[in-house]
Each structure stands twice: as structure tokens, then as C-alpha cells.
Design an enzyme around this catalytic site. Sequence first.
Site, PDB file in Angstrom:
ATOM      1  N   LYS A  13       0.869  -0.925  -0.048  1.00  0.00           N
ATOM      2  CA  LYS A  13      -0.008  -0.092  -0.031  1.00  0.00           C
ATOM      3  C   LYS A  13       0.909   1.377   0.013  1.00  0.00           C
ATOM      4  CE  LYS A  13      -2.391  -0.753   3.960  1.00  0.00           C
ATOM      5  NZ  LYS A  13      -1.749  -2.133   4.290  1.00  0.00           N
ATOM      6  N   ARG A 127      11.583  -6.242   4.215  1.00  0.00           N
ATOM      7  CA  ARG A 127      11.513  -4.820   3.935  1.00  0.00           C
ATOM      8  C   ARG A 127      12.238  -3.989   4.664  1.00  0.00           C
ATOM      9  NH1 ARG A 127       5.564  -2.332   4.977  1.00  0.00           N
ATOM     10  NH2 ARG A 127       5.894  -2.793   7.191  1.00  0.00           N
ATOM     11  N   ARG A 160      11.729  -1.824  10.311  1.00  0.00           N
ATOM     12  CA  ARG A 160      10.903  -1.083  11.181  1.00  0.00           C
ATOM     13  C   ARG A 160      10.717  -2.180  12.387  1.00  0.00           C
ATOM     14  NH1 ARG A 160       5.376   0.547   8.093  1.00  0.00           N
ATOM     15  NH2 ARG A 160       4.518  -0.572  10.022  1.00  0.00           N
ATOM     16  N   ARG A 171      -0.036  -8.492  13.638  1.00  0.00           N
ATOM     17  CA  ARG A 171      -0.744  -7.558  13.022  1.00  0.00           C
ATOM     18  C   ARG A 171      -1.654  -8.072  11.907  1.00  0.00           C
ATOM     19  NH1 ARG A 171       4.502  -4.790  10.404  1.00  0.00           N
ATOM     20  NH2 ARG A 171       3.071  -3.511   9.369  1.00  0.00           N
TER      21      ARG A 171
HETATM   22  P1  AMP Z   1       1.219   0.834   9.065  1.00  0.00           P
HETATM   23  O1  AMP Z   1       2.419   1.663   8.814  1.00  0.00           O
HETATM   24  O2  AMP Z   1       0.077   1.155   8.452  1.00  0.00           O
HETATM   25  O3  AMP Z   1       1.258  -0.664   8.902  1.00  0.00           O
HETATM   26  O4  AMP Z   1       0.816   1.311  10.645  1.00  0.00           O
HETATM   27  C1  AMP Z   1       1.653   0.872  11.428  1.00  0.00           C
HETATM   28  C2  AMP Z   1       0.966   0.982  12.877  1.00  0.00           C
HETATM   29  O5  AMP Z   1       0.509   2.113  13.140  1.00  0.00           O
HETATM   30  C3  AMP Z   1      -0.216  -0.062  12.907  1.00  0.00           C
HETATM   31  O6  AMP Z   1       0.257  -1.409  13.237  1.00  0.00           O
HETATM   32  C4  AMP Z   1      -0.875   0.585  14.078  1.00  0.00           C
HETATM   33  O7  AMP Z   1      -0.502   0.322  15.526  1.00  0.00           O
HETATM   34  C5  AMP Z   1      -0.996   2.042  13.647  1.00  0.00           C
HETATM   35  N1  AMP Z   1      -1.938   2.505  12.869  1.00  0.00           N
HETATM   36  C6  AMP Z   1      -1.677   2.888  11.544  1.00  0.00           C
HETATM   37  N2  AMP Z   1      -2.840   3.375  11.078  1.00  0.00           N
HETATM   38  C7  AMP Z   1      -3.753   2.967  12.053  1.00  0.00           C
HETATM   39  C8  AMP Z   1      -5.186   3.157  12.046  1.00  0.00           C
HETATM   40  N3  AMP Z   1      -6.006   3.752  10.899  1.00  0.00           N
HETATM   41  N4  AMP Z   1      -5.789   3.097  13.353  1.00  0.00           N
HETATM   42  C9  AMP Z   1      -5.221   2.545  14.319  1.00  0.00           C
HETATM   43  N5  AMP Z   1      -4.094   2.219  14.146  1.00  0.00           N
HETATM   44  C10 AMP Z   1      -3.513   2.339  13.078  1.00  0.00           C
END
Ligand code: AMP
Length: 219
Positions: A13, A127, A160, A171
Site C-alpha cells: 500500500k 522490508r 521497522r 498485525r
Molecule cells: P502501518 O504503517 O500502516 O502498517 O501502521 C503501523 C501501525 O500504526 C499499526 O500497526 C497501528 O498500530 C498504527 N496505525 C496506523 N494506522 C492506523 C489506524 N488507521 N488505526 C489504528 N492504528 C493505526
Amino acid sequence: MRVVLLGPPGVGKGTQGRRLASERGWALISTGEMLREAVSQATPLGLEARRRMDRGELVPDDVMIGLIRERTQQADAAHGFVLDGFPRTVPQADALETMLEERGQRVDAVALLQTSEEEVVRRLSERWECPVCQKAYGLEAPPRVRGRCDEHPIAALIQRADDAPETVRRRLEVYRRQTEPLVEYYRKLGRLREVPGTGSVDEVFGFLKRALNGAAART
Ligand code: AMP
């Protein structure tokens, strides 16, 4: 056009969203990125979010909704935006519908990027990210020089914290339980476009553009 990118962690994404936003002149709004920035600056939001992020859990809906309400009103988002990582729950999707409706806007299309779970786990473990611009590198898109960002070669690429295998599993569980219901949510609204997420970055970008062009023609 306002586009939501939906799909499990590691499906691409961020990479596809970045490319789409830059090609169309839209804002890229990545909630994960915004939270990581808040963590690195140790803001109150960052301090609140960190524990949950480290465990692979979601940050509370009201916090995320407030963040998106503000961010989507900034000037760079006026002509369109790509949402990467939001909404992640049904209450977030409801709030997004309402806030856009209040502004006479709507989500035009939701692109669901899909691939197998093994592929996602494989990609996340491979990654790497630039600490300066957050560009992601991996098996499908390696850097020109090993371990270095193409644009910021001075910075060594990092992994990360939440890409550790145990957190990845958590996750994925959270995705299945809390985010996957959004597939049906947007399908019912007639906005869902399914995009194969397997292949090179260019191939997937081609599938994504085709899916969105179809959406634009229908709206
Ligand atoms: P991502 O980079 O999108 O994988 O997000 C990393 C982490 O940020 C996720 O595992 C959540 O802990 C938090 N996070 C990101 N976007 C959201 C969202 N829309 N709602 C809740 N937590 C979020």
C-alpha cells in the site's frame, strides 16, 4: 479523486500509494507514517501510540479519526488524496464517510490489494526503509546500492520495529479481525476495486491504475 488503499500489512500500500499520489498530484496520507513521525518526535500522540504500535495493535479510533479529520483538510489534499492505512476499522470508515459528506465529498474508490499470507510475511521480513524519506525497499524493489536509500545514500536503511516476526503475526491477526470487514463494507457501497498485489511494483501499479480508471469512468 479520493482513494483508499486497503489490504494487509506488507501488501504494498505504501509503495503504490506513494507512486499514485505523486503521478496524479494528490496528497499521500499514511497514518502509520504520521504515527511513526509522532513517535520519533516524542509528541503526546507519539507517546500514546508507541506501546500499541510496538505490539502490533491499533491506536484508538477517536485518536485516528481526529488525525485524519485535520490532515484531509490541509491544502495539499484539496485536489485529491490517497489514504494508506486508514480506515482500519468500521467506526473509522463510518467517521470518514460522515466527515467527507459534511464537506460535500466522498471516497471515490477503494482499491483492495491482495496477495497470499506467506507472501506478506516474506515481504515484511525483507522490508527496509529509508529513515529520511521513508521510502520502502524490498525483494521486488531493491535499492541501487545495498543497504542505502537511492535518494539519501548517506542514510543506512533500517527495518521497522514492528516488522519483527512475532509482531507481524499479531498485525495480520488484527487485520483479519478488525480491518477485513471493510472489504464487505465498501463492496456493499459499490466502491471496491480488487487489485492483484503480486508481481513487480510496475505490474501492480498498472493493475491499480486500470482499476481506478474503471472507477473514474463509473462515477
Ligand atoms: P502501518 O504503517 O500502516 O502498517 O501502521 C503501523 C501501525 O500504526 C499499526 O500497526 C497501528 O498500530 C498504527 N496505525 C496506523 N494506522 C492506523 C489506524 N488507521 N488505526 C489504528 N492504528 C493505526
